[in-house]
Design an enzyme around this catalytic site. Structure first.
Site, PDB file in Angstrom:
ATOM      1  N   HIS A  62       0.840  -1.185   0.000  1.00 46.50           N
ATOM      2  CA  HIS A  62       0.000   0.000   0.000  1.00 46.50           C
ATOM      3  C   HIS A  62       0.887   1.251   0.000  1.00 46.50           C
ATOM      4  O   HIS A  62       1.788   1.366   0.822  1.00 46.50           O
ATOM      5  CB  HIS A  62      -0.886   0.026   1.246  1.00 46.50           C
ATOM      6  CG  HIS A  62      -1.671  -1.228   1.467  1.00 46.50           C
ATOM      7  ND1 HIS A  62      -2.107  -1.617   2.714  1.00 46.50           N
ATOM      8  CD2 HIS A  62      -2.106  -2.190   0.612  1.00 46.50           C
ATOM      9  CE1 HIS A  62      -2.781  -2.758   2.621  1.00 46.50           C
ATOM     10  NE2 HIS A  62      -2.772  -3.133   1.353  1.00 46.50           N
ATOM     11  N   TYR A 125       3.529   2.765  14.219  1.00 46.75           N
ATOM     12  CA  TYR A 125       3.883   3.734  13.186  1.00 46.75           C
ATOM     13  C   TYR A 125       3.258   5.089  13.439  1.00 46.75           C
ATOM     14  O   TYR A 125       2.114   5.217  13.857  1.00 46.75           O
ATOM     15  CB  TYR A 125       3.575   3.221  11.777  1.00 46.75           C
ATOM     16  CG  TYR A 125       2.172   2.730  11.518  1.00 46.75           C
ATOM     17  CD1 TYR A 125       1.247   3.542  10.869  1.00 46.75           C
ATOM     18  CD2 TYR A 125       1.791   1.441  11.868  1.00 46.75           C
ATOM     19  CE1 TYR A 125      -0.034   3.072  10.597  1.00 46.75           C
ATOM     20  CE2 TYR A 125       0.526   0.971  11.602  1.00 46.75           C
ATOM     21  CZ  TYR A 125      -0.391   1.799  10.963  1.00 46.75           C
ATOM     22  OH  TYR A 125      -1.664   1.342  10.708  1.00 46.75           O
TER      23      TYR A 125
END
Length: 461
Positions: A62, A125
């Site tokens: 992605h 993240y």
């Protein structure tokens, strides 16, 4: 330590893990240290955590419309990153194993995929934009043979979502365009030079006051600002003498200060780089030497005061370039075209000889702005004029007459006071010295064209 990869902007980061019999500790994200080590200050706004229970769980590929700093809290993963951005590195692959001692900064538009190598893996993240349903993504098939990722666990044995199994191959992926660039004041001299420099690329927006009113109270809602990476503010009020009138004063402060403050707030909120064009008029012209970027400002008139206020506003933006210039010459009516017209009509003008500076051709301004943006030069203020020897307006007028085949002795040199004596209406004070020191921008690798050579080329058309 920061490690470059074959994909521009994709940076592998070594993290210090401190442990003993009780466990371990690390600074997962430490802005001051990491920026000093060479990691971009990418401005994270959101922290996400992903948990993969089974070995072989595979996610991706992605490419997202934000930057992403990925690190491991526990376990170990194999990561694969593919550049899906427009440009020569489209399709470039980089792979690495990540554990708690390594992290990676994934720039916007780079596809990322992760395969779990240990049970109970958790990765964390940071991202520098909030999720939006309108965000644009790019997807790539995990098994694309043209990319040829050497997965540690074959995909036939891995855990994949149905969606990830059906993504397009590289040949069918539409590359992600750069973040948009907004150029204001597109019909002005600098705006037209910027259009000539950047062309009609689809990610460039050129605007005038007719389609983007920078003084509007609804400026924040006028654009989807999260899509922009850069604003180049080439708009402004430049009627130096009219700025001394009540109406002109209001217009100058609205365009040169209030509008810049509005853009600065937007740029700060959305992490946009703001390029603001400043002027030699922020100085009083009494230094006796070329002005450096860090010299104190002391504007003499309303125009200079409004520009100085705009500089202060632009300087609050974390990512800003203030480009300070002087005596601008470009496409449109200006001093050079006026002198050329007078020469052709047989007029012998009186021209000021006690103001000294350098012409700045708009081609240099446009090239310099693009250089600052694309070279990654440190943010801050840069003087940017054309190069060569300093001259007075009378010197330049003589050059124009000579280059157009007329007698330069037809120019009469006068003082500023004598030139404006008897002029009806307001007259703004001018700095006697407008020479700007170019050392700082030259140190970034940019060399402005020589003003005399540019003048000759300009007059040849």
């Amino acid at each position: 330590m920061i490690h470059d990869t074959p994909i521009p902007g994709l940076l592998l980061v070594d993290l210090a893990v401190h442990g003993d019999s009780r466990g371990w500790f690390k600074e997962n994200w430490q802005r001051e240290k990491m920026v000093a080590a060479g990691l971009p200050d990418f401005g994270p706004v959101q922290n996400n955590i992903a948990f993969n229970d089974a070995v072989g769980t595979t996610r991706g590929i992605h490419a997202e419309p934000w930057d992403k700093f990925v690190s491991i809290a526990s376990g170990r993963i194999f990561g694969a990153w593919v550049d899906l951005r427009e440009g020569p590195t489209f399709g470039t692959l980089f792979t690495a194993e990540l554990d708690p001692s390594k992290a990676i900064l994934v720039p916007r538009g780079v596809g990322n995929a992760y395969q779990t190598l240990e049970a109970g893996t958790v990765y964390v993240y940071l991202v520098n934009d909030h999720w939006s349903p309108d965000a644009s993504y790019a997807f790539l098939n995990l098994a694309d043979e043209t990319v040829a990722i050497d997965w540690p666990i074959p995909l036939s044995e891995a855990g994949l979502s149905d969606k990830d199994r059906t993504h397009p191959r590289l040949a069918d992926v539409a590359p992600i365009a750069p973040k948009r660039i907004l150029i204001t004041g597109a019909e002005g001299q600098v705006g037209r030079a910027l259009r000539a420099q950047y062309g009609d690329a689809p990610h460039i927006d050129y605007t005038t006051r007719a389609d983007l009113d920078l003084s509007s109270a609804d400026l924040r809602g006028a654009r989807r600002w999260r899509d922009y990476g850069t604003i180049v503010n080439a708009a402004g009020y430049t009627a130096v003498d009219l700025a001394e009138t009540p109406e002109g004063r209001a217009d100058a402060w609205r365009a040169n200060a209030a509008a810049v403050a509005s853009l600065a707030r937007i740029a700060t909120e959305f992490g946009i780089t703001l390029v603001h064009i400043s002027s030699d008029y922020v100085f009083d012209g009494t230094s006796g030497r070329a002005y450096r970027e860090d010299d104190p400002i002391a504007p003499l008139g309303v125009y200079g005061q409004s520009k100085a206020a705009g500089d202060l506003a632009a300087g609050t933006v974390p990512r800003h370039y203030i480009v300070r210039t002087s005596w601008v010459i470009g496409d449109g009516r200006n001093f050079v075209t006026t002198m050329a017209s007078l020469a052709e009509r047989g007029v012998d003008p009186s021209v000021v000889a006690d103001q000294t500076g350098r012409l700045t051709f708009t081609d240099d301004i446009a090239r310099g702005i693009r250089h600052l943006l694309e070279s990654g030069a440190p943010f801050g203020t840069y003087n940017l004029t054309s190069g060569g020897e300093a001259q007075t307006w009378a010197d330049i007028a003589r050059d124009v007459y000579r280059l157009t085949g007329h007698d330069p002795e037809r120019i009469t040199a006068v003082t500023t006071a004598a030139y404006f004596e008897g002029v009806a209406g307001p007259v703004a004070p001018r700095p006697a010295l407008s020479v700007l020191d170019l050392s700082k921008i030259e140190a970034t690798g940019f060399t402005p064209a020589d003003a005399a050579e540019s003048l000759a080329a300009y007059l040849r058309g």
